[in-house]
Design an enzyme around this catalytic site. Sequence first.
Site, PDB file in Angstrom:
ATOM      1  N   HIS A  29      -1.008   5.127  -7.263  1.00 59.76           N
ATOM      2  CA  HIS A  29       0.151   5.704  -7.957  1.00 59.76           C
ATOM      3  C   HIS A  29      -0.143   5.747  -9.445  1.00 59.76           C
ATOM      4  O   HIS A  29      -1.154   5.213  -9.903  1.00 59.76           O
ATOM      5  CB  HIS A  29       1.442   4.942  -7.627  1.00 59.76           C
ATOM      6  CG  HIS A  29       1.486   3.509  -8.087  1.00 59.76           C
ATOM      7  ND1 HIS A  29       0.579   2.547  -7.667  1.00 59.76           N
ATOM      8  CD2 HIS A  29       2.326   2.874  -8.947  1.00 59.76           C
ATOM      9  CE1 HIS A  29       0.886   1.391  -8.223  1.00 59.76           C
ATOM     10  NE2 HIS A  29       1.926   1.555  -9.017  1.00 59.76           N
ATOM     11  N   HIS A  31       1.291   4.469 -12.176  1.00 62.39           N
ATOM     12  CA  HIS A  31       1.587   3.448 -13.193  1.00 62.39           C
ATOM     13  C   HIS A  31       0.276   3.019 -13.864  1.00 62.39           C
ATOM     14  O   HIS A  31      -0.792   3.015 -13.243  1.00 62.39           O
ATOM     15  CB  HIS A  31       2.313   2.249 -12.568  1.00 62.39           C
ATOM     16  CG  HIS A  31       3.770   2.532 -12.298  1.00 62.39           C
ATOM     17  ND1 HIS A  31       4.507   1.877 -11.337  1.00 62.39           N
ATOM     18  CD2 HIS A  31       4.631   3.419 -12.888  1.00 62.39           C
ATOM     19  CE1 HIS A  31       5.753   2.340 -11.341  1.00 62.39           C
ATOM     20  NE2 HIS A  31       5.851   3.276 -12.266  1.00 62.39           N
ATOM     21  N   ASP A  33      -1.292   0.351 -14.857  1.00 66.56           N
ATOM     22  CA  ASP A  33      -2.229  -0.693 -14.402  1.00 66.56           C
ATOM     23  C   ASP A  33      -3.064  -0.244 -13.207  1.00 66.56           C
ATOM     24  O   ASP A  33      -3.974  -0.956 -12.785  1.00 66.56           O
ATOM     25  CB  ASP A  33      -1.476  -2.000 -14.115  1.00 66.56           C
ATOM     26  CG  ASP A  33      -0.267  -1.809 -13.211  1.00 66.56           C
ATOM     27  OD1 ASP A  33       0.330  -0.712 -13.211  1.00 66.56           O
ATOM     28  OD2 ASP A  33       0.096  -2.753 -12.500  1.00 66.56           O
ATOM     29  N   HIS A  34      -2.739   0.937 -12.667  1.00 63.99           N
ATOM     30  CA  HIS A  34      -3.499   1.478 -11.536  1.00 63.99           C
ATOM     31  C   HIS A  34      -4.230   2.773 -11.880  1.00 63.99           C
ATOM     32  O   HIS A  34      -4.955   3.308 -11.048  1.00 63.99           O
ATOM     33  CB  HIS A  34      -2.557   1.747 -10.343  1.00 63.99           C
ATOM     34  CG  HIS A  34      -1.880   0.519  -9.838  1.00 63.99           C
ATOM     35  ND1 HIS A  34      -2.250  -0.113  -8.674  1.00 63.99           N
ATOM     36  CD2 HIS A  34      -0.883  -0.228 -10.373  1.00 63.99           C
ATOM     37  CE1 HIS A  34      -1.494  -1.194  -8.508  1.00 63.99           C
ATOM     38  NE2 HIS A  34      -0.659  -1.280  -9.516  1.00 63.99           N
ATOM     39  N   HIS A 109       7.659   2.277  -3.303  1.00 62.59           N
ATOM     40  CA  HIS A 109       7.659   1.718  -4.656  1.00 62.59           C
ATOM     41  C   HIS A 109       8.612   2.566  -5.497  1.00 62.59           C
ATOM     42  O   HIS A 109       9.319   3.420  -4.954  1.00 62.59           O
ATOM     43  CB  HIS A 109       6.205   1.739  -5.184  1.00 62.59           C
ATOM     44  CG  HIS A 109       5.990   1.040  -6.482  1.00 62.59           C
ATOM     45  ND1 HIS A 109       6.536  -0.189  -6.766  1.00 62.59           N
ATOM     46  CD2 HIS A 109       5.269   1.394  -7.588  1.00 62.59           C
ATOM     47  CE1 HIS A 109       6.146  -0.549  -7.986  1.00 62.59           C
ATOM     48  NE2 HIS A 109       5.385   0.394  -8.507  1.00 62.59           N
ATOM     49  N   ASP A 179       1.418  -0.595  -4.905  1.00 64.26           N
ATOM     50  CA  ASP A 179       2.542  -1.512  -4.966  1.00 64.26           C
ATOM     51  C   ASP A 179       3.561  -1.130  -3.897  1.00 64.26           C
ATOM     52  O   ASP A 179       3.757   0.048  -3.640  1.00 64.26           O
ATOM     53  CB  ASP A 179       3.205  -1.421  -6.321  1.00 64.26           C
ATOM     54  CG  ASP A 179       2.294  -1.821  -7.477  1.00 64.26           C
ATOM     55  OD1 ASP A 179       1.123  -2.150  -7.262  1.00 64.26           O
ATOM     56  OD2 ASP A 179       2.752  -1.765  -8.622  1.00 64.26           O
ATOM     57  N   HIS A 237      -1.679  -8.738  -7.702  1.00 63.25           N
ATOM     58  CA  HIS A 237      -0.635  -8.087  -8.505  1.00 63.25           C
ATOM     59  C   HIS A 237       0.449  -9.064  -8.935  1.00 63.25           C
ATOM     60  O   HIS A 237       1.642  -8.754  -8.948  1.00 63.25           O
ATOM     61  CB  HIS A 237      -0.022  -6.916  -7.710  1.00 63.25           C
ATOM     62  CG  HIS A 237       0.600  -5.872  -8.587  1.00 63.25           C
ATOM     63  ND1 HIS A 237       1.923  -5.900  -8.956  1.00 63.25           N
ATOM     64  CD2 HIS A 237       0.075  -4.788  -9.199  1.00 63.25           C
ATOM     65  CE1 HIS A 237       2.190  -4.853  -9.717  1.00 63.25           C
ATOM     66  NE2 HIS A 237       1.088  -4.171  -9.887  1.00 63.25           N
TER      67      HIS A 237
END
Lengths: 270, 270
Positions: A29, A31, A33-34, A109, A179, A237
């Site tokens: 996805h 976001h 941090d990914h 998510h 997530d 995570h």
Amino acid sequence: MIDCGEGCQIRLNQYKVKKSKIDEIFISHFHGDHFFGLPGLITSFNLSSRTKSLRIYGPIGLKKFIGTLEEIGSFYLNFPLEIHELNPDISELIHKDENVEVSTLPLKHRIPTTGFLFREKEKPRKIDSTAIEKFKLSIPEIKQAKEGGDVLRHGDQRIPNVDITLTPKPRRAYAYCSDTIYDEELVDLISGTDLLYHEATYLHDMQDQARARGHATAREAAIIAKKSHAKRLLLGHFSSRYKDVSVFLNEALEVFPNCDLAQDGKTFKI
Amino acid sequence: MIDCGEGCQIRLNQYKVKKSKIDEIFISHFHGDHFFGLPGLITSFNLSSRTKSLRIYGPIGLKKFIGTLEEIGSFYLNFPLEIHELNPDISELIHKDENVEVSTLPLKHRIPTTGFLFREKEKPRKIDSTAIEKFKLSIPEIKQAKEGGDVLRHGDQRIPNVDITLTPKPRRAYAYCSDTIYDEELVDLISGTDLLYHEATYLHDMQDQARARGHATAREAAIIAKKSHAKRLLLGHFSSRYKDVSVFLNEALEVFPNCDLAQDGKTFKI
């Protein structure tokens, strides 16, 4: 490579992972941090004069994002880039090569998110070396047996395939689920994985907050591992509010015996 | 903050620069080493519950880039973000606050690129404390003098402002010129800066390659410093082909005496 957070190249360098070995990137996805390490990684591929193609699998919008970077001049690709946008609502086979098949796992998510299931491809049966001796198998007969057939000899003699071949090792499978909230719909999709990575952002006393933010707790991850008959669970995570992450392991172990913590630089053999 | 490369938050943390003190970000161009840390920094502002507005100045396309990230769900801004897209072809005043004025410097690189000139605002004249005693200045007279006026007393007495105030320190100026070829059109725009940061990607024996790639050499940076009467030159943006960066300093010192190398974590007082 699965997900691509900002600064991922620092870790690739630190743990001596060769960037040139990366041919597929799977983005769960958008976001940061990914995902925010992707433009820099693509830039590095350009600078290293990569010529072989790169395949990126990710949510709808990936083409627009890469296109915007090209348009504003961040990079001009000098290698072929294949972008595959994923349907977030279904599980489907998205990638196959000589070793592995990759399917998507719909996750729940705050934004469209996809997990990934990596499963080894079916291997051919192996010849039992003692059978070669016992049945005096010829080269053509061995070939026939490897392809799964029984061996037929003059007259009525039939040597069943199972008597001369060995069952290949079971196909190993790794599921990546991050997530996501606790979601029992995952259980069937990831049944019997050798290694299940499941996010555990919070401990269970914050279950309400976890759900509200689209996340799961360590106990919930362990329940999914147990229900799906995973062989081993990898937790990750973790929210930065927890200074000591061993609390996640302890909470999960109450439900599921074979757990580990995903921490920078650790390697897990499947 | 000037430019915002991938991983810049690691350095901000390492050198204990408070992110909350950042109210303006100036982006010179969209190459990754100047820009790919911006999405993550914005995400961190969101996570830290920032409420005050952030102003970002950068090339045309910045609105589209931020808009794309919002559209694909990377972040939903919960603080006001003002995006100012810059004209790459002219030098213009783009920002003013109580301390500083910021103007753009058109640079010549492979894609539209803008340098920045930071100049202290004109300060009011200061009262000479010995004059207060000497002329027995009253409070209203002091106020008048600070505003730049002469002091008028009954009859024809006029005390000239220059006799009772001190000339403020000259306005300090810092010019940031990266990335750019050697460009003498910069000289007038940055005349007399206290500190000039000028890129020096290569040594002068690679002048042709520097120009072809939109970069400058250490010698060229020093010539610009000399011609513009900079007080001090800061060299940076060194190609990773040079393992020992002291060669840049040595080359520049042949032309201009007061040089330093911009290296991670160094602080320069202007």
